[in-house]
Design an enzyme around this catalytic site. Structure first.
Site, mmCIF file in Angstrom:
data_model
loop_
_atom_site.group_PDB
_atom_site.id
_atom_site.type_symbol
_atom_site.label_atom_id
_atom_site.label_comp_id
_atom_site.label_asym_id
_atom_site.label_seq_id
_atom_site.Cartn_x
_atom_site.Cartn_y
_atom_site.Cartn_z
ATOM 1 N N MET A 87 0.829 -1.197 0.000
ATOM 2 C CA MET A 87 0.000 0.000 0.000
ATOM 3 C C MET A 87 0.866 1.250 0.000
ATOM 4 S SD MET A 87 -3.156 -0.872 -0.172
ATOM 5 C CE MET A 87 -3.995 0.638 0.318
ATOM 6 N N CYS A 129 -4.012 -8.054 4.806
ATOM 7 C CA CYS A 129 -3.793 -6.694 5.285
ATOM 8 C C CYS A 129 -4.497 -6.474 6.621
ATOM 9 C CB CYS A 129 -4.313 -5.693 4.265
ATOM 10 S SG CYS A 129 -4.038 -3.978 4.755
#
Length: 332
Positions: free
Chosen positions: A15, A96
């Protein structure tokens, strides 16, 4: 199952890091490693600005789109859109640990719902013709990684998943930040090796804490693929050795001067479209890590690339500060 040789090495989805500019840069260093997008939420793919979210340069192939979500129908539709954009693979994020991901009931918290993950994989497999893969942790919170990872793997492979990439740490959904979740939970590579031993006919890849190509090669004695994350981002020159080390390319000196020229041209095109030089160069600051002049190179990029009107000449000025002076150099 994916062909092991085709995906022996990958650069992890990260990310805020592996955007299209980062991937174009990494592709200049290795023609063979599989590249991944940042995670894109399925709802955003369906409803958002698709060209901005999904657009990429054809030079990036092979490149995989990582999706986040937990609704099988929405993931199937997002996967269909991703395939139409030309991606080579669709990957589902089950690893995540960020608060935003948890609030959407996807990411690492899906380790607790292997049946739902299997349903998501099955829906995507029924919709696209390209490979569908999953990236997960070995478990979350108080889960026992032995049954937790087995349950997830059994479900996704029964649903038709083409590969499972495993970040060899637990994720703690409460008490640790996303950054801490990348460092504090201990690595357990042996757990991933045991999964591969149980599933010799399925593609199992490993991720987490791999710092060098030598470490990646050692993992490949036990699993099918090794995924580089922060090491590839912070010291990207290691990618220049991937093709020779893992894909039988001829070893040769890497021409970093030619790389800078390619990236300067790429940055110029990005600026012409209304972008900024810093969008591109922020991914390049670690390129010459360990070489004489690397500190000055970083300073020039960090200071000058984000100034109004900065152009590709900044990148060439920064390169001129590096010790080997503009010819070919061995990959770091």
């Amino acid at each position: 199952m994916l062909k092991n040789q085709d995906h022996r090495v990958a650069v992890a989805p990260m990310m805020d890091w592996t955007d299209r500019h980062c991937r174009f840069f990494h592709r200049q260093l290795t023609s063979r490693a599989l590249l991944y997008t940042e995670m894109v939420v399925a709802d955003a793919v369906i409803q958002g600005a698709r060209d901005r979210l999904l657009g990429f340069d054809t030079a990036e192939h092979p490149v995989a789109l990582q999706l986040g979500g937990s609704d099988p129908a929405k993931l199937a539709e997002a996967a269909r859109i991703g395939e139409a954009f030309g991606y080579d693979e669709i990957n589902l994020n089950v690893g995540c640990p960020s608060d935003r991901v948890q609030s959407g009931t996807f990411g690492a918290c899906l380790m607790k719902a292997p049946g739902l993950v299997a349903d998501c994989v099955a829906a995507m497999k029924a919709t696209v013709t390209i490979p569908v893969t999953v990236k997960c942790r070995i478990g979350v919170d108080e889960q026992d990684p032995e049954p937790a990872l087995d349950a997830l793997a059994n479900g996704v492979f029964a649903a038709g998943a083409d590969a499972l990439w495993v970040h060899a740490r637990k994720a703690w959904l409460e008490g640790l930040s996303p950054k801490e979740n990348r460092d504090i939970p201990p690595l357990d590579y042996d757990r991933v090796y045991r999964l591969k031993a149980k599933k010799p006919n399925e593609f199992i890849g490993i991720n987490g804490g791999i710092q060098s190509l030598e470490e990646a090669r050692a993992h490949l004695d036990h699993v099918d693929g090794a995924m580089l994350g922060r090491a590839a981002y912070h010291t990207p020159a290691i990618l220049a050795g991937v093709d020779a080390a893992f894909y039988d390319a001829m070893p040769e000196a890497f021409d970093f001067a030619a790389l800078i020229d390619v990236m300067a041209d790429y940055a110029a095109r990005h600026i012409e479209r209304g972008g900024r030089l810093g969008h591109v160069t922020r991914h390049m600051v670690g390129l010459f890590h360990g070489l004489p002049g690397a500190r000055r190179y970083r300073q020039i990029l960090s200071t000058n690339a984000n100034r109004p009107g900065a152009g590709p000449d900044v990148l060439k000025t920064a390169f001129a500060a590096v010790g080997f002076g503009g010819g070919a150099a061995e990959a770091a």
